[in-house]
Design a protein around this motif. Structure first.
Motif, PDB file in Angstrom:
ATOM      1  N   THR A  91      16.546  -2.100  21.804  1.00  0.00           N
ATOM      2  CA  THR A  91      16.238  -0.990  22.869  1.00  0.00           C
ATOM      3  C   THR A  91      17.511  -2.001  24.111  1.00  0.00           C
ATOM      4  OG1 THR A  91      14.211  -2.205  22.704  1.00  0.00           O
ATOM      5  CG2 THR A  91      14.272  -1.266  24.589  1.00  0.00           C
ATOM      6  N   ASP A  92      17.905  -0.108  24.741  1.00  0.00           N
ATOM      7  CA  ASP A  92      18.463  -0.656  25.265  1.00  0.00           C
ATOM      8  C   ASP A  92      18.344  -0.669  26.920  1.00  0.00           C
ATOM      9  OD1 ASP A  92      17.438   1.846  27.169  1.00  0.00           O
ATOM     10  OD2 ASP A  92      19.305   3.303  26.211  1.00  0.00           O
ATOM     11  N   LYS A  93      18.650  -1.362  28.097  1.00  0.00           N
ATOM     12  CA  LYS A  93      18.639  -1.576  29.050  1.00  0.00           C
ATOM     13  C   LYS A  93      17.243  -0.923  30.233  1.00  0.00           C
ATOM     14  CE  LYS A  93      20.466  -5.601  29.809  1.00  0.00           C
ATOM     15  NZ  LYS A  93      20.179  -7.141  30.660  1.00  0.00           N
ATOM     16  N   ALA A  94      17.546   0.553  29.938  1.00  0.00           N
ATOM     17  CA  ALA A  94      16.639   1.249  29.907  1.00  0.00           C
ATOM     18  C   ALA A  94      15.288   1.615  29.426  1.00  0.00           C
ATOM     19  CB  ALA A  94      17.309   2.647  30.337  1.00  0.00           C
ATOM     20  N   GLY A  95      15.249   1.129  28.471  1.00  0.00           N
ATOM     21  CA  GLY A  95      13.835   1.087  27.662  1.00  0.00           C
ATOM     22  C   GLY A  95      13.811   1.261  26.684  1.00  0.00           C
ATOM     23  N   TRP A  96      15.054   2.977  26.231  1.00  0.00           N
ATOM     24  CA  TRP A  96      14.546   3.780  25.046  1.00  0.00           C
ATOM     25  C   TRP A  96      15.138   2.586  24.222  1.00  0.00           C
ATOM     26  CZ3 TRP A  96      13.828   8.529  25.586  1.00  0.00           C
ATOM     27  CH2 TRP A  96      13.848   8.685  27.231  1.00  0.00           C
ATOM     28  N   GLN A  97      14.911   2.856  23.128  1.00  0.00           N
ATOM     29  CA  GLN A  97      14.348   2.750  21.955  1.00  0.00           C
ATOM     30  C   GLN A  97      15.049   2.780  20.823  1.00  0.00           C
ATOM     31  OE1 GLN A  97      10.864   1.016  19.334  1.00  0.00           O
ATOM     32  NE2 GLN A  97      11.495  -1.135  20.286  1.00  0.00           N
ATOM     33  N   GLN A  98      15.860   2.313  19.889  1.00  0.00           N
ATOM     34  CA  GLN A  98      15.840   2.953  18.121  1.00  0.00           C
ATOM     35  C   GLN A  98      15.475   2.289  17.249  1.00  0.00           C
ATOM     36  OE1 GLN A  98      16.042   5.753  16.398  1.00  0.00           O
ATOM     37  NE2 GLN A  98      17.958   6.686  17.599  1.00  0.00           N
ATOM     38  N   LEU A  99      14.855   3.231  16.232  1.00  0.00           N
ATOM     39  CA  LEU A  99      14.428   2.371  14.604  1.00  0.00           C
ATOM     40  C   LEU A  99      15.150   2.601  13.350  1.00  0.00           C
ATOM     41  CD1 LEU A  99      12.443   0.545  13.576  1.00  0.00           C
ATOM     42  CD2 LEU A  99      10.336   2.852  13.341  1.00  0.00           C
ATOM     43  N   LYS A 100      15.195   1.250  12.895  1.00  0.00           N
ATOM     44  CA  LYS A 100      15.553   1.730  11.379  1.00  0.00           C
ATOM     45  C   LYS A 100      14.897   1.162  10.122  1.00  0.00           C
ATOM     46  CE  LYS A 100      19.047   1.892   7.940  1.00  0.00           C
ATOM     47  NZ  LYS A 100      20.336   3.107   7.889  1.00  0.00           N
ATOM     48  N   ALA A 101      14.487   0.900   9.387  1.00  0.00           N
ATOM     49  CA  ALA A 101      13.151   0.907   8.485  1.00  0.00           C
ATOM     50  C   ALA A 101      14.076   1.636   7.020  1.00  0.00           C
ATOM     51  CB  ALA A 101      11.949   1.566   8.614  1.00  0.00           C
ATOM     52  N   VAL A 102      13.757   0.471   6.244  1.00  0.00           N
ATOM     53  CA  VAL A 102      14.194   0.246   4.998  1.00  0.00           C
ATOM     54  C   VAL A 102      13.052  -0.032   3.579  1.00  0.00           C
ATOM     55  CG1 VAL A 102      17.131   0.606   5.251  1.00  0.00           C
ATOM     56  CG2 VAL A 102      15.992  -1.506   4.828  1.00  0.00           C
ATOM     57  N   SER A 103      13.153  -0.245   2.803  1.00  0.00           N
ATOM     58  CA  SER A 103      12.455  -0.569   2.177  1.00  0.00           C
ATOM     59  C   SER A 103      13.601  -1.791   1.072  1.00  0.00           C
ATOM     60  CB  SER A 103      11.995   1.191   0.743  1.00  0.00           C
ATOM     61  OG  SER A 103      10.713   1.675   1.868  1.00  0.00           O
ATOM     62  N   ASP A 131       0.639  -1.878   0.374  1.00  0.00           N
ATOM     63  CA  ASP A 131       0.289   0.273   0.007  1.00  0.00           C
ATOM     64  C   ASP A 131       0.757   1.328  -0.034  1.00  0.00           C
ATOM     65  OD1 ASP A 131       0.626   0.484   2.430  1.00  0.00           O
ATOM     66  OD2 ASP A 131      -0.408  -0.139   3.534  1.00  0.00           O
ATOM     67  N   HIS A 132       2.043   1.403  -0.406  1.00  0.00           N
ATOM     68  CA  HIS A 132       2.773   2.582  -0.414  1.00  0.00           C
ATOM     69  C   HIS A 132       3.272   3.175   1.001  1.00  0.00           C
ATOM     70  CE1 HIS A 132       2.490   1.955  -4.954  1.00  0.00           C
ATOM     71  NE2 HIS A 132       3.797   0.506  -4.409  1.00  0.00           N
ATOM     72  N   HIS A 133       2.781   2.646   2.223  1.00  0.00           N
ATOM     73  CA  HIS A 133       2.566   3.051   3.415  1.00  0.00           C
ATOM     74  C   HIS A 133       4.655   3.863   3.809  1.00  0.00           C
ATOM     75  CE1 HIS A 133       3.663  -0.785   5.196  1.00  0.00           C
ATOM     76  NE2 HIS A 133       4.336   0.113   6.104  1.00  0.00           N
ATOM     77  N   SER A 134       4.995   4.823   5.060  1.00  0.00           N
ATOM     78  CA  SER A 134       5.832   4.740   5.016  1.00  0.00           C
ATOM     79  C   SER A 134       6.655   4.847   6.843  1.00  0.00           C
ATOM     80  CB  SER A 134       6.269   6.007   4.715  1.00  0.00           C
ATOM     81  OG  SER A 134       7.384   6.788   5.329  1.00  0.00           O
ATOM     82  N   HIS A 135       7.482   4.303   7.165  1.00  0.00           N
ATOM     83  CA  HIS A 135       7.545   4.477   8.892  1.00  0.00           C
ATOM     84  C   HIS A 135       8.554   5.296   8.666  1.00  0.00           C
ATOM     85  CE1 HIS A 135       6.301   0.854  10.028  1.00  0.00           C
ATOM     86  NE2 HIS A 135       6.606  -0.053   8.403  1.00  0.00           N
ATOM     87  N   SER A 136       9.076   6.123   7.562  1.00  0.00           N
ATOM     88  CA  SER A 136       9.304   7.743   7.979  1.00  0.00           C
ATOM     89  C   SER A 136      11.722   7.686   8.660  1.00  0.00           C
ATOM     90  CB  SER A 136       8.712   8.971   9.218  1.00  0.00           C
ATOM     91  OG  SER A 136       7.819   9.116   8.127  1.00  0.00           O
ATOM     92  N   THR A 137      11.749   6.628   8.562  1.00  0.00           N
ATOM     93  CA  THR A 137      13.526   6.581   9.251  1.00  0.00           C
ATOM     94  C   THR A 137      14.732   6.423   7.833  1.00  0.00           C
ATOM     95  OG1 THR A 137      13.388   4.218   8.917  1.00  0.00           O
ATOM     96  CG2 THR A 137      12.566   5.181  10.954  1.00  0.00           C
ATOM     97  N   SER A 138      13.956   5.613   6.089  1.00  0.00           N
ATOM     98  CA  SER A 138      14.448   5.964   5.036  1.00  0.00           C
ATOM     99  C   SER A 138      14.811   6.496   4.232  1.00  0.00           C
ATOM    100  CB  SER A 138      13.389   4.944   4.301  1.00  0.00           C
ATOM    101  OG  SER A 138      14.171   4.871   3.203  1.00  0.00           O
ATOM    102  N   THR A 190       5.345 -11.386  -4.439  1.00  0.00           N
ATOM    103  CA  THR A 190       6.383 -10.716  -4.431  1.00  0.00           C
ATOM    104  C   THR A 190       6.342  -8.878  -4.864  1.00  0.00           C
ATOM    105  OG1 THR A 190       6.154 -10.875  -7.006  1.00  0.00           O
ATOM    106  CG2 THR A 190       7.901 -12.559  -6.556  1.00  0.00           C
ATOM    107  N   GLY A 191       7.027  -8.249  -4.695  1.00  0.00           N
ATOM    108  CA  GLY A 191       6.410  -6.602  -4.240  1.00  0.00           C
ATOM    109  C   GLY A 191       7.429  -6.026  -3.220  1.00  0.00           C
ATOM    110  N   ASP A 192       6.828  -4.867  -3.213  1.00  0.00           N
ATOM    111  CA  ASP A 192       7.115  -4.145  -2.084  1.00  0.00           C
ATOM    112  C   ASP A 192       7.872  -4.324  -1.431  1.00  0.00           C
ATOM    113  OD1 ASP A 192       8.085  -1.911  -4.259  1.00  0.00           O
ATOM    114  OD2 ASP A 192       6.387  -1.768  -4.118  1.00  0.00           O
ATOM    115  N   TYR A 193       8.863  -4.413   0.217  1.00  0.00           N
ATOM    116  CA  TYR A 193       8.656  -4.718   1.823  1.00  0.00           C
ATOM    117  C   TYR A 193       9.295  -3.482   2.063  1.00  0.00           C
ATOM    118  CZ  TYR A 193       6.900  -9.399   0.967  1.00  0.00           C
ATOM    119  OH  TYR A 193       5.408 -10.316   0.310  1.00  0.00           O
ATOM    120  N   HIS A 194       9.013  -3.958   3.725  1.00  0.00           N
ATOM    121  CA  HIS A 194       9.003  -2.666   4.258  1.00  0.00           C
ATOM    122  C   HIS A 194      10.525  -4.144   5.603  1.00  0.00           C
ATOM    123  CE1 HIS A 194       6.981   0.733   4.255  1.00  0.00           C
ATOM    124  NE2 HIS A 194       8.336   0.835   3.560  1.00  0.00           N
ATOM    125  N   PHE A 195      12.159  -3.421   5.686  1.00  0.00           N
ATOM    126  CA  PHE A 195      12.313  -4.569   6.566  1.00  0.00           C
ATOM    127  C   PHE A 195      12.765  -3.265   7.816  1.00  0.00           C
ATOM    128  CE2 PHE A 195      16.799  -5.233   8.384  1.00  0.00           C
ATOM    129  CZ  PHE A 195      16.908  -6.318   9.085  1.00  0.00           C
TER     130      PHE A 195
END
Length: 160
Positions: free
Chosen positions: A140-152, A78-85, A130-135
């Motif tokens: 997450t660190d021990k304190a609970g902070w999280q970082q995200l990386k999304a690529v097409s 559906d061509h949605h975005s995660h805004s990290t790419s 077949t088609g477009d996917y997000h990886f």
């Protein structure tokens, strides 16, 4: 008697302030980092074929201690975005999924690690759409902070 009560109150206030300052100094207030290392994989707009293997290669780091990481793959028909790419990939036409690939798995990072090299090989099923996917990779660190990386990424039948 009043002097004794005042001394007790002052001592209690000083102890509370000292504990509070020590807690703040030890608090982890930074998100972990996802770096590409020598070779980031997968990279934005990378093309794979059904039945191949996705070699996941990222380096995670944290100022105090890492916790765990998660890898997720889902369709982007559906061509949605995660805004990290950062890149703009060529998309196939929008479509409804029939047999989409869904992958979601969490991995432990050894206790005490401030840096960790993720090396995971994920087999792409031979019978998926077949088609477009997000990886997506989340750390997450021990304190609970999280970082995200999304690529097409794109999954195809053969040479693209």
């Amino acid at each position: 008697m009043k002097t004794r009560n005042i001394c007790h109150l002052v001592c209690a206030a000083l102890m509370a302030a000292a504990c509070s300052a020590a807690d703040e100094a030890e608090a982890d207030l930074e998100k972990p980092v996802i770096a590409s290392g020598a070779v980031a994989s997968p990279a934005d707009c990378q093309v794979y074929h059904r039945g191949e293997t996705v070699a996941v290669r990222y380096v995670f780091s944290d100022n105090v201690e890492l916790g765990n990481y998660n890898i997720e793959v889902h369709n982007n028909f559906d061509h949605h975005s995660h805004s990290t790419s950062a890149g703009d990939c060529d998309f196939d036409p929008k479509k409804q999924p029939v047999r989409p690939w869904v992958y979601n798995r969490s991995f432990a990072i050894p206790d005490g690690s401030r840096r960790y090299e993720a090396k995971v090989d994920i087999d792409i099923p031979a019978d998926i759409d077949t088609g477009d996917y997000h990886f997506m990779v989340r750390v997450t660190d021990k304190a609970g902070w999280q970082q995200l990386k999304a690529v097409s990424i794109k999954i195809t039948d053969g040479a693209y």
